[in-house]
Scaffold this motif. Sequence first.
Motif, mmCIF file in Angstrom:
data_model
loop_
_atom_site.group_PDB
_atom_site.id
_atom_site.type_symbol
_atom_site.label_atom_id
_atom_site.label_comp_id
_atom_site.label_asym_id
_atom_site.label_seq_id
_atom_site.Cartn_x
_atom_site.Cartn_y
_atom_site.Cartn_z
ATOM 1 N N THR A 45 0.869 -1.170 0.000
ATOM 2 C CA THR A 45 0.000 0.000 0.000
ATOM 3 C C THR A 45 0.908 1.222 0.000
ATOM 4 O OG1 THR A 45 -1.761 -1.114 1.214
ATOM 5 C CG2 THR A 45 -1.716 1.295 1.318
ATOM 6 N N ILE A 46 0.723 2.091 -0.961
ATOM 7 C CA ILE A 46 1.585 3.266 -1.111
ATOM 8 C C ILE A 46 0.889 4.491 -0.527
ATOM 9 C CG2 ILE A 46 2.842 4.738 -2.730
ATOM 10 C CD1 ILE A 46 3.895 1.896 -2.628
ATOM 11 N N ILE A 47 1.603 5.222 0.324
ATOM 12 C CA ILE A 47 1.143 6.506 0.849
ATOM 13 C C ILE A 47 2.082 7.577 0.316
ATOM 14 C CG2 ILE A 47 0.733 7.914 2.898
ATOM 15 C CD1 ILE A 47 0.271 5.339 4.464
ATOM 16 N N ARG A 48 1.596 8.421 -0.565
ATOM 17 C CA ARG A 48 2.412 9.519 -1.079
ATOM 18 C C ARG A 48 2.265 10.716 -0.143
ATOM 19 N NH1 ARG A 48 1.532 10.907 -7.088
ATOM 20 N NH2 ARG A 48 -0.639 11.056 -6.401
ATOM 21 N N PHE A 49 3.398 11.150 0.399
ATOM 22 C CA PHE A 49 3.435 12.174 1.438
ATOM 23 C C PHE A 49 4.160 13.398 0.864
ATOM 24 C CE2 PHE A 49 4.518 12.660 6.268
ATOM 25 C CZ PHE A 49 4.065 13.974 6.238
ATOM 26 N N SER A 50 3.407 14.471 0.634
ATOM 27 C CA SER A 50 3.950 15.688 0.040
ATOM 28 C C SER A 50 4.120 16.770 1.103
ATOM 29 C CB SER A 50 2.997 16.177 -1.063
ATOM 30 O OG SER A 50 3.408 17.433 -1.564
ATOM 31 N N PHE A 51 5.266 17.475 1.066
ATOM 32 C CA PHE A 51 5.452 18.623 1.956
ATOM 33 C C PHE A 51 6.351 19.642 1.274
ATOM 34 C CE2 PHE A 51 8.180 15.103 3.178
ATOM 35 C CZ PHE A 51 9.458 15.643 3.269
ATOM 36 N N VAL A 52 6.290 20.902 1.744
ATOM 37 C CA VAL A 52 6.880 21.994 0.978
ATOM 38 C C VAL A 52 8.277 22.392 1.431
ATOM 39 C CG1 VAL A 52 4.608 22.913 0.430
ATOM 40 C CG2 VAL A 52 5.844 23.815 2.408
ATOM 41 N N VAL A 53 8.744 21.836 2.539
ATOM 42 C CA VAL A 53 10.052 22.239 3.057
ATOM 43 C C VAL A 53 11.105 21.195 2.721
ATOM 44 C CG1 VAL A 53 9.083 23.631 4.904
ATOM 45 C CG2 VAL A 53 9.578 21.210 5.315
ATOM 46 N N LYS A 79 4.240 1.445 2.257
ATOM 47 C CA LYS A 79 5.393 2.280 1.934
ATOM 48 C C LYS A 79 4.974 3.739 1.887
ATOM 49 C CE LYS A 79 9.039 3.019 -1.496
ATOM 50 N NZ LYS A 79 9.626 2.554 -2.769
ATOM 51 N N VAL A 80 5.700 4.575 2.628
ATOM 52 C CA VAL A 80 5.462 6.016 2.610
ATOM 53 C C VAL A 80 6.484 6.650 1.674
ATOM 54 C CG1 VAL A 80 5.324 8.130 3.973
ATOM 55 C CG2 VAL A 80 4.612 5.941 4.982
ATOM 56 N N GLU A 81 6.014 7.174 0.548
ATOM 57 C CA GLU A 81 6.882 7.842 -0.412
ATOM 58 C C GLU A 81 6.893 9.339 -0.120
ATOM 59 O OE1 GLU A 81 5.444 6.827 -4.298
ATOM 60 O OE2 GLU A 81 6.365 4.827 -4.259
ATOM 61 N N LEU A 82 8.077 9.909 0.056
ATOM 62 C CA LEU A 82 8.213 11.304 0.460
ATOM 63 C C LEU A 82 8.514 12.204 -0.733
ATOM 64 C CD1 LEU A 82 10.390 10.781 3.674
ATOM 65 C CD2 LEU A 82 7.891 10.863 3.480
ATOM 66 N N PHE A 83 7.823 13.345 -0.774
ATOM 67 C CA PHE A 83 8.020 14.335 -1.837
ATOM 68 C C PHE A 83 8.247 15.699 -1.192
ATOM 69 C CE2 PHE A 83 5.550 10.869 -3.585
ATOM 70 C CZ PHE A 83 6.154 10.632 -4.825
ATOM 71 N N GLU A 265 -10.181 5.384 5.191
ATOM 72 C CA GLU A 265 -11.257 4.446 5.509
ATOM 73 C C GLU A 265 -11.189 3.164 4.686
ATOM 74 O OE1 GLU A 265 -14.767 6.851 5.141
ATOM 75 O OE2 GLU A 265 -14.530 7.684 7.179
ATOM 76 N N LYS A 266 -10.403 3.166 3.610
ATOM 77 C CA LYS A 266 -10.202 1.940 2.829
ATOM 78 C C LYS A 266 -9.143 1.032 3.450
ATOM 79 C CE LYS A 266 -11.668 3.687 -1.695
ATOM 80 N NZ LYS A 266 -11.242 4.026 -3.078
ATOM 81 N N LEU A 267 -8.347 1.584 4.369
ATOM 82 C CA LEU A 267 -7.350 0.764 5.050
ATOM 83 C C LEU A 267 -8.040 -0.158 6.047
ATOM 84 C CD1 LEU A 267 -4.649 3.490 5.830
ATOM 85 C CD2 LEU A 267 -4.615 1.828 3.955
ATOM 86 N N SER A 268 -7.420 -1.280 6.339
ATOM 87 C CA SER A 268 -7.979 -2.188 7.335
ATOM 88 C C SER A 268 -7.774 -1.590 8.728
ATOM 89 C CB SER A 268 -7.288 -3.551 7.261
ATOM 90 O OG SER A 268 -5.937 -3.444 7.704
#
Length: 350
Positions: A45-53, A79-83, A265-268
């Motif tokens: 399961t991919i979590i795309r995590f965006s931040f500006v700094v 997996k948390v993918e950082l941007f 809410e789609k996560l278990s």
Amino acid sequence: MKTFFGIMMFIVIGLLTAVGFGFSWQLGNGPLVNDDEQIGLNQQTIIRFSFVVAENTPKGLAAQKFAQLVKAKTNDTIKVELFPNGTLYNETDEVGALQTGSIQMIAPSFSNISEVVPEWMAMDLPFVFQNDEDVAKAFQGKIGNILLRKLEPKGIVGLGFWANGFQQMTSNRGVLAHPEDFRDLKFRILPSKIIESQFRHLNAKTVPIPFNQVYRSMESGQVDGGENTISNIYSKKLYQVQKYLTISNHAYLGYGVLVNKVFWEKLSADQQKTINEAMQEATVWANQNAIEINRKQWNELQRIGQMNVHLLTNEERDEWQQVLEPVYEEAQSYLSKELMDAVNELRQEY
């Protein structure tokens, strides 16, 4: 004899061919190589995590810690993918991108969240926090509970609060020691009616500018100054384009860590529980780390010595607080009574 030899060769070739097909079948149906793309498609399961700094800021380091914890706790099934650095979305559009599901997770400043949920402006009130203990009380107490609850009707789930640090004033036009020193100066601000009100009572002008454009706006003279934490001043090298720094601790900069509600809410239930555990651990680490980063980078700024530093005295602080007290009266137009009561309860403790 030749016929017998030919028959035997035919049999041997047939056997070798069969063996060859057998091995190729095993190779084709054996375990797949565990690269990220295949796991992302089939198992992760991919979590795309965006931040500006940047990644070396308190928020950037907190995001890395969170990603590491999620990976360890889920055995890499999440997996948390950082941007970082606004590579996907900047301050003006990241909350909207989260609401539409274009991104799964963000950690915007309180001010940027207030564009969607006005109650979050409570965290922008000047001099509401005296120290890091006050900030922790707000995060973990009534104020934090109210703010997180207000997110869900907007399609957002709040997972936690991350610290950056107390804000300081910078300028290119002179020392900012007294309220009259702000008159007619132009300041970069985050989008918040309370921050606008703060500078209006200081007789200053304001321009909302995304964080990744702050350096250029100061370098070009578009603005005369701004308010920022030590870590942001250091990491963005604002000391190169701002000559004067006032250690005022007048306001606090922090972030709400938010996730898209539909995605959540789609996560278990087990996945949600594990992510929450990772977030709690990351938050404890991150908020202590933010204090340490600001301390170290404050020492580094002093070593660099490119800014004229003024430490706000108690008498000067009293002047600022008196001039900015009307901001609280205006805040009643934006904040619920429940939230204002919680803020005033915190202020009464000192």
